[in-house]
Design a protein around this motif. Structure first.
Motif, short mmCIF file in Angstrom:
data_model
loop_
_atom_site.label_atom_id
_atom_site.label_comp_id
_atom_site.label_asym_id
_atom_site.label_seq_id
_atom_site.Cartn_x
_atom_site.Cartn_y
_atom_site.Cartn_z
N ALA A 152 2.73 20.93 6.77
CA ALA A 152 2.12 20.00 5.22
C ALA A 152 2.92 19.15 4.88
O ALA A 152 2.41 18.19 4.38
CB ALA A 152 1.77 21.64 4.30
N GLU A 153 4.30 19.67 4.55
CA GLU A 153 5.08 18.51 3.95
C GLU A 153 4.80 17.26 4.11
O GLU A 153 4.81 16.07 2.96
CB GLU A 153 7.07 18.98 3.61
CG GLU A 153 7.08 20.40 3.17
CD GLU A 153 7.13 20.60 1.32
OE1 GLU A 153 7.05 18.91 1.20
OE2 GLU A 153 7.05 21.48 1.30
N ASP A 154 4.94 16.63 5.16
CA ASP A 154 4.82 15.46 5.80
C ASP A 154 3.88 15.12 5.00
O ASP A 154 3.30 13.64 5.25
CB ASP A 154 4.57 15.80 7.93
CG ASP A 154 6.26 16.13 8.43
OD1 ASP A 154 6.74 15.82 7.35
OD2 ASP A 154 6.34 16.65 8.69
N TYR A 155 2.37 15.84 4.88
CA TYR A 155 1.28 14.73 4.72
C TYR A 155 1.16 15.17 2.89
O TYR A 155 -0.13 14.44 2.56
CB TYR A 155 0.00 15.63 5.04
CG TYR A 155 0.21 15.68 6.31
CD1 TYR A 155 -1.11 14.43 7.69
CD2 TYR A 155 0.73 16.87 7.71
CE1 TYR A 155 -1.00 14.30 8.57
CE2 TYR A 155 0.77 16.39 8.91
CZ TYR A 155 -0.30 15.73 9.40
OH TYR A 155 -0.37 15.37 10.63
N ILE A 156 2.23 15.62 1.95
CA ILE A 156 1.70 14.92 0.70
C ILE A 156 2.82 13.98 -0.32
O ILE A 156 4.22 13.48 0.65
CB ILE A 156 2.87 16.63 0.67
CG1 ILE A 156 1.65 17.96 0.72
CG2 ILE A 156 2.45 16.50 -1.08
CD1 ILE A 156 2.25 18.85 0.47
N LEU A 157 1.83 13.21 -0.72
CA LEU A 157 2.83 12.10 -1.21
C LEU A 157 3.56 12.83 -2.46
O LEU A 157 3.86 12.15 -3.11
CB LEU A 157 1.28 11.18 -1.59
CG LEU A 157 1.89 9.84 -2.21
CD1 LEU A 157 2.59 8.69 -1.65
CD2 LEU A 157 0.99 8.92 -2.93
N GLY A 158 2.52 13.50 -3.15
CA GLY A 158 3.33 14.46 -4.50
C GLY A 158 2.38 14.87 -5.32
O GLY A 158 0.77 15.42 -4.85
N ASP A 165 0.83 -1.07 -0.28
CA ASP A 165 0.29 -0.14 -0.07
C ASP A 165 0.79 1.20 0.25
O ASP A 165 1.73 1.33 0.67
CB ASP A 165 -0.51 -0.03 1.27
CG ASP A 165 -1.59 1.44 1.22
OD1 ASP A 165 -2.03 1.81 0.69
OD2 ASP A 165 -3.26 0.82 2.14
N ILE A 166 0.46 2.06 -1.07
CA ILE A 166 1.99 3.21 -0.69
C ILE A 166 1.34 4.14 -0.01
O ILE A 166 2.30 5.25 0.33
CB ILE A 166 1.60 4.01 -2.42
CG1 ILE A 166 0.10 4.21 -3.13
CG2 ILE A 166 1.93 3.37 -3.65
CD1 ILE A 166 -0.29 5.13 -4.03
N TYR A 167 0.49 4.30 0.69
CA TYR A 167 -0.06 5.04 1.60
C TYR A 167 0.27 4.25 3.44
O TYR A 167 0.12 5.42 4.46
CB TYR A 167 -1.62 5.43 1.90
CG TYR A 167 -1.75 5.84 0.32
CD1 TYR A 167 -1.71 7.02 -0.25
CD2 TYR A 167 -3.09 5.16 -0.45
CE1 TYR A 167 -1.87 7.67 -1.68
CE2 TYR A 167 -3.17 5.95 -1.73
CZ TYR A 167 -2.74 6.76 -2.42
OH TYR A 167 -3.57 7.27 -3.46
N PRO A 225 -5.64 9.40 3.62
CA PRO A 225 -5.01 8.93 2.05
C PRO A 225 -5.52 8.84 0.69
O PRO A 225 -6.27 8.11 0.96
CB PRO A 225 -4.50 7.87 2.57
CG PRO A 225 -4.45 8.35 3.81
CD PRO A 225 -6.02 8.69 4.17
N GLY A 226 -4.70 9.24 -0.16
CA GLY A 226 -5.31 9.50 -1.15
C GLY A 226 -6.58 10.38 -1.69
O GLY A 226 -6.87 10.83 -3.16
N ASP A 227 -6.69 11.01 -0.49
CA ASP A 227 -7.28 12.86 -1.24
C ASP A 227 -6.91 13.44 -2.43
O ASP A 227 -5.52 13.30 -2.13
CB ASP A 227 -7.86 12.96 -0.22
CG ASP A 227 -9.41 12.33 0.19
OD1 ASP A 227 -9.77 11.89 -0.33
OD2 ASP A 227 -9.45 12.75 1.35
N VAL A 228 -7.60 14.02 -3.05
CA VAL A 228 -7.08 14.40 -3.79
C VAL A 228 -7.22 16.18 -3.76
O VAL A 228 -8.64 16.71 -3.74
CB VAL A 228 -6.69 14.80 -5.18
CG1 VAL A 228 -6.60 15.79 -6.59
CG2 VAL A 228 -6.70 13.46 -6.07
N VAL A 229 -6.21 17.60 -3.11
CA VAL A 229 -6.09 19.16 -3.67
C VAL A 229 -5.71 19.45 -4.77
O VAL A 229 -4.67 19.69 -5.33
CB VAL A 229 -5.34 19.28 -2.66
CG1 VAL A 229 -5.94 20.84 -2.42
CG2 VAL A 229 -6.81 19.17 -1.39
N LEU A 230 -6.86 20.26 -5.97
CA LEU A 230 -6.94 21.12 -6.37
C LEU A 230 -6.40 22.06 -5.85
O LEU A 230 -7.42 22.80 -5.53
CB LEU A 230 -8.04 21.16 -8.11
CG LEU A 230 -8.48 19.80 -8.09
CD1 LEU A 230 -9.66 19.34 -9.71
CD2 LEU A 230 -7.27 18.58 -8.70
N THR A 231 -5.39 22.84 -6.60
CA THR A 231 -4.88 24.31 -6.24
C THR A 231 -5.47 25.19 -7.54
O THR A 231 -4.85 26.53 -6.89
CB THR A 231 -3.22 23.59 -6.19
OG1 THR A 231 -2.93 23.98 -7.55
CG2 THR A 231 -2.95 23.51 -5.03
#
Length: 258
Positions: A131-137, A29-31, A219-225
């Motif tokens: 924030a950096e700790d919560y960003i997968l990419g 699991d990547i998360y 995990p896996g949620d997406v934010v459009l900026t």
């Protein structure tokens, strides 16, 4: 970069080195960071044998409106005092090459090319400096909008939430200087948006702090900026692509609702 793919009926994640034609299979699991954490295997597959999917499966897509200075000018709007949030349901998400369906309920379909943030772990009430700790990419996104419905309704849920209205991909880039990325949107090969994330009003860490003060990101949620200037119409048969520096290009075609 992390991709998600289907091969022989099985869906997995893999790692692709930029511009290489092979993908290394990821097991686990990547998360996760426990015993189920992802392991890079020695198995490599030709990318031509894989069907690329949206690189993640979010429970929700949280979007930010009017977050580029050039887009605010284009729309004749003042810069917002705080992030303007709305949500797309998970059913809007499609992957590279999948169709964007032009609904019969609209006569004015618009594109918005955007940088998307993929969340790595559960985030509630985090600070910007965390924030950096919560960003997968990061990945590319197309925020599709039924503009006439948006204007008619006075709020954005219906206009933003049709199935296929959120293409994501082609991959997740784990490390990027997200404050300085060129973003280009093309329709039928013609450049329609050409800007830089330097134009953002609220930067990624600020957005994650503001969003998680309201809702938990999973995990896996997406934010459009947000999107830069140059938004415009799509028509059946159009091919749209969004390219973001350091990530790649997602391309989708608009089809008539059957």
């Amino acid at each position: 970069m992390i991709i998600r793919y289907e091969r022989n009926g099985k869906v997995k994640h893999g790692w692709q080195v930029a511009n290489e034609k092979k993908v290394r299979v990821i097991e686990g699991d990547i998360y996760k960071q426990d015993e189920r954490k992802p392991v890079m295997t020695g198995l490599e597959l030709p990318i031509d044998e894989l069907r690329l999917l949206a690189p993640c499966t979010p429970s929700k897509v949280v979007c930010i409106g009017v977050n580029y200075k050039d887009h605010a000018i284009e729309m004749g709007k003042e810069l917002p005092a705080e992030p303007l949030m709305f949500i797309k349901p998970s059913t809007t998400v499609v992957g590279p090459g999948e169709a964007i369906v032009y609904p019969s309920l609209t006569e004015n379909l618009h594109y918005e090319g955007e940088l998307a943030v993929v969340i790595k772990k559960t985030a509630t009430r985090i600070r910007a400096d965390e924030a950096e700790d919560y960003i997968l990419g990061f990945t590319c996104a197309i925020d599709v909008t039924a503009r006439d419905l948006q204007q008619r309704d006075g709020q954005w849920t219906r206009a933003k939430s049709f199935d296929t209205f959120c293409p994501l991909g082609p991959a997740i880039a784990p490390k990027l200087d997200y404050n300085n990325l060129r973003i280009v949107t093309k329709v039928n090969g013609e450049v329609r948006q050409d800007s830089n994330t330097k134009q953002m009003v609220f930067k990624v860490p600020e957005l994650l702090e503001a969003i998680t003060a309201v809702m938990t990101l999973l995990p896996g949620d997406v934010v459009l900026t947000g999107t830069p200037s140059g938004v415009g119409q799509l028509h059946p048969g159009d091919e749209i692509s969004v390219t973001i520096e350091g990530i790649g290009t997602i391309t989708n075609r608009v089809v008539t609702e059957s």
